[in-house]
Design an enzyme around this catalytic site. Sequence first.
Site, PDB file in Angstrom:
ATOM      1  N   SER A 178       3.351   5.139  -2.604  1.00  0.00           N
ATOM      2  CA  SER A 178       2.330   4.273  -2.019  1.00  0.00           C
ATOM      3  C   SER A 178       1.115   5.115  -1.653  1.00  0.00           C
ATOM      4  CB  SER A 178       2.917   3.523  -0.816  1.00  0.00           C
ATOM      5  OG  SER A 178       2.061   2.488  -0.399  1.00  0.00           O
ATOM      6  N   GLU A 197       7.507  -4.907  -5.442  1.00  0.00           N
ATOM      7  CA  GLU A 197       6.579  -4.364  -4.455  1.00  0.00           C
ATOM      8  C   GLU A 197       6.450  -5.297  -3.244  1.00  0.00           C
ATOM      9  OE1 GLU A 197       5.536  -1.339  -4.641  1.00  0.00           O
ATOM     10  OE2 GLU A 197       5.428  -0.748  -6.738  1.00  0.00           O
ATOM     11  N   HIS A 247       8.740  -2.845  -2.196  1.00  0.00           N
ATOM     12  CA  HIS A 247       7.956  -1.633  -1.957  1.00  0.00           C
ATOM     13  C   HIS A 247       8.772  -0.659  -1.110  1.00  0.00           C
ATOM     14  CE1 HIS A 247       4.067   0.383  -1.988  1.00  0.00           C
ATOM     15  NE2 HIS A 247       4.120   0.557  -0.672  1.00  0.00           N
TER      16      HIS A 247
END
Length: 529
Positions: A220, A352, A447
């Site tokens: 990320s 995600e 995610h």
Amino acid sequence: MKRIVLACGILFSGWIAQAQITTGSNVGVVPTESGSVRGYVHGGIYTYKGIPYAEAARFEAPHKPKPWSNVRSSYTYGPVAPLLDPTTNVQDESEFVFNHSWGFTNEDCMRVNVWTPGIKDGKKRPVMFWIHGGGFTSGSSQELPSYDGENLAKKGDVVVVSINHRLNILGYLDLSAYGEKYKYSANNSVLDMKAALEWVKNNIEAFGGDPSNVTIFGQSGGGAKVNTLMAMPSAKGLFHKAINQSGAFRSEMLSKSTTQAITAEVMKALNLAPNQADSLQKIPFPVLANAGKKALQVVAAQLKAAGKPVGGFGLSWGPSLDGDVLPYQMSSKEALDLSKDIPLLIGTVKNEFAPFANMAMANATAAEVEAVIQKTYGAKAEAYKAAVKKAYPNNTRPSDLLDVDRMFRPGAVEQANVKSAIGGAPVYMYLFTWQSPVADGKYKAIHCGELPFCFNNIARCEEMTGGGKDAYVLADKMSQAWINFAKVGNPNHKGLPAWPTYNATNTATMHLDNTCVVKPQLDKDLFAL
């Protein structure tokens, strides 16, 4: 009674064998440039936490920490960077899944953690240098249980390093117009990361690591930081391979004119004249943070009114073009040439943040999902459904039609296409599609969902993975791929099908799931929509 005592004794000795930890004044003592540190041994891995790698006055460039004379105890994580919005409450179920450890904050947060299988043994092990997520504004090296490096170090005979560094307004406020000592303040956070890599270069041999074989990896915001370091001329040579996990954002870095405009608004919000910039070093952080929020809103509105982009996530703190630390946009030829010889492993996870956006639809019927698609896509509804089914033909739940990521993966594909086209070091692409069974499976491949697998930390992350057999099997395959890439720049191993290098023609992508398989890019139609 004897049998009971004997049974208890056997059980007790089993506990000791599984959870043995070794500590002591002479255990794991290692010299560094600034002084000796003492760690502990757990599971055969020497562990060191919270070692200072640099220090700095607020808004000033980092420099080496003050030396210490006694052996410094390094048993616990150090402070984390102050947060713009301190956590005061959480959502119960999702917090259970992520299981954050928020830590304690302090502006003196430049700390490094090390896990190593051996010290003073003459070995030079590959170094895996982890950079945490949280965008450029939050997070820490200890935020998630998946970040623990013990299992990865043990499995791969590698040295795992992770860092804390300055974030948000403390790491990115551009005061370059207000004095020489603030010359690099727009990118101090990036300089912190470079300082940590320099610490590795100068000290990691004492911890059994090889400073000439360093892999930077992050997820990320950490992946975005990997890209930033790859575009940083002065970081060249400090790392040799890179892994970007869900961090290939496509927005460009801010210009000097924009960052200086933001700073001017901060000064205005605090009623400071240009000759009072030094006062910013003493203002309480919450006051400073609020002034920064106001400044970002004002400048974002100005940019929008002028028809200029403000970024996919809105105007925020982060790296910027300063002509020195970061002279090139990350996608520019100059930046790509800097990292031409750096092998890259890059990818994303299937869902995600999409499951969060559609949480109310997790258990929706096919008819309910169809209604949402028709309302959202109108005349393109049928094309959208066809594109999702083409990309993911094995979807089973109605909500799977809604929960496909289209925010992170396009940037990863674009970066892989561009880097592979310049004819330098190889690129390998992955897509993590494994679906978590936790909470009736509604979090899917969320995610951060791949992190327990590449760190081989399923047991530490049962809340996210469920802790079942399938998770352990995939973690064994994925962590070995990450280890092999760190060792030789190639993730292939006998537990996976042959993993070809990626290019824009073959678009070879390793789908990481209960059955791992290489496929070409199947979501081009989805991207086009």
